[in-house]
Write an enzyme that holds these catalytic residues in place. Structure first.
Site, PDB file in Angstrom:
ATOM      1  CE  LYS A 121       2.984  -4.185   3.995  1.00 51.22           C
ATOM      2  NZ  LYS A 121       2.252  -3.101   3.371  1.00 51.22           N
ATOM      3  CG  ASP A 139       6.830  -0.005   3.484  1.00 54.23           C
ATOM      4  OD1 ASP A 139       8.020   0.109   3.087  1.00 54.23           O
ATOM      5  OD2 ASP A 139       6.287   0.836   4.206  1.00 54.23           O
TER       6      ASP A 139
END
Ligand code: SF4
Length: 218
Positions: A121, A139
């Site tokens: 991420k 996220d």
């Protein structure tokens, strides 16, 4: 409504209403963003923005951070979540950045993930925000919102969500779409009580459609 029509509506809506969406983290270069994103794991951007100015004033370059002790770093970041681990990660990240990448934040996702504290991420955020690459960081907000709207189908993991979003959003909009979905999740499509009555994409949202049907049957 087809998936293509849903994507098209959502992208047109955000293009019109938030064309310049950007990160709410404060930074002026790639190193600073990297520090901020590592600190932002399970912590609010607001809190991170309070912590980074004194931290980066004390350690303005990767080399300064590399030479700090974990205890020194901890002192600056103790108000964020998981400060012990994050202090270790920041020192580790700076060490690898200096020793293996000549203090230049890499563009490549695989190289980025060689830095301690940097998972997929975070690597996607850096590649997208700093290098404008068509990568999608998923996220908790992006994961939830994409599912609710119906942009992704049966995606059980962030990686599956990332793949489906990348497949369906044209390359030029992928970097900004990441911010659209995060900001929508943070301020409108909130986890507990989504503000559907204020939402401009309710007419294409699968969650809203189901909610409306349920309320009509009771
Ligand atoms: S209609 Fe409600 S559930 Fe759907 S995207 Fe908007 S806020 Fe989220």
């Amino acid at each position: 409504m087809t998936k293509k029509e849903r994507y098209s509506f959502v992208i047109d809506y955000f293009k019109a209403h938030n064309p310049h969406a950007a990160s709410e983290l404060q930074y002026t270069n790639a190193y600073q963003l990297l520090v901020a994103v590592i600190l932002s794991a399970q912590c609010t951007d607001k809190r991170v923005n309070m912590v980074t100015p004194p931290l980066l004033e004390a350690y303005p370059t990767p080399n300064d951070l590399k030479n700090a002790t974990v205890d020194d770093i901890y002192h600056y970041i103790k108000s964020v979540s998981y400060p012990n681990n994050k202090a270790k990660h920041l020192k580790g990240m700076a060490t690898v950045l200096v020793d293996e990448f000549n203090s230049i934040v890499p563009e490549d996702i695989d190289n980025l993930q060689k830095l301690p504290g940097v998972g997929r991420k975070t690597a996607n955020v850096i590649a997208s925000v700093i290098y404008n690459k068509p990568t999608m960081a998923v996220d908790t907000h992006v994961f939830r919102v994409s599912k609710r709207i119906g942009l992704v189908t049966n995606a059980k993991t962030p990686l599956e969500t990332e793949r489906q979003l990348i497949e369906n959003i044209s390359e030029e909009f992928i970097p900004v779409a990441h911010h659209w979905l995060i900001l929508h999740g943070r301020y409108v499509c909130t986890a507990r009580n989504p503000k559907c009555e204020q939402c401009g994409i309710d007419k294409v949202c699968q969650y809203f459609e189901q909610k409306t049907k349920q309320s009509q049957t009771v």
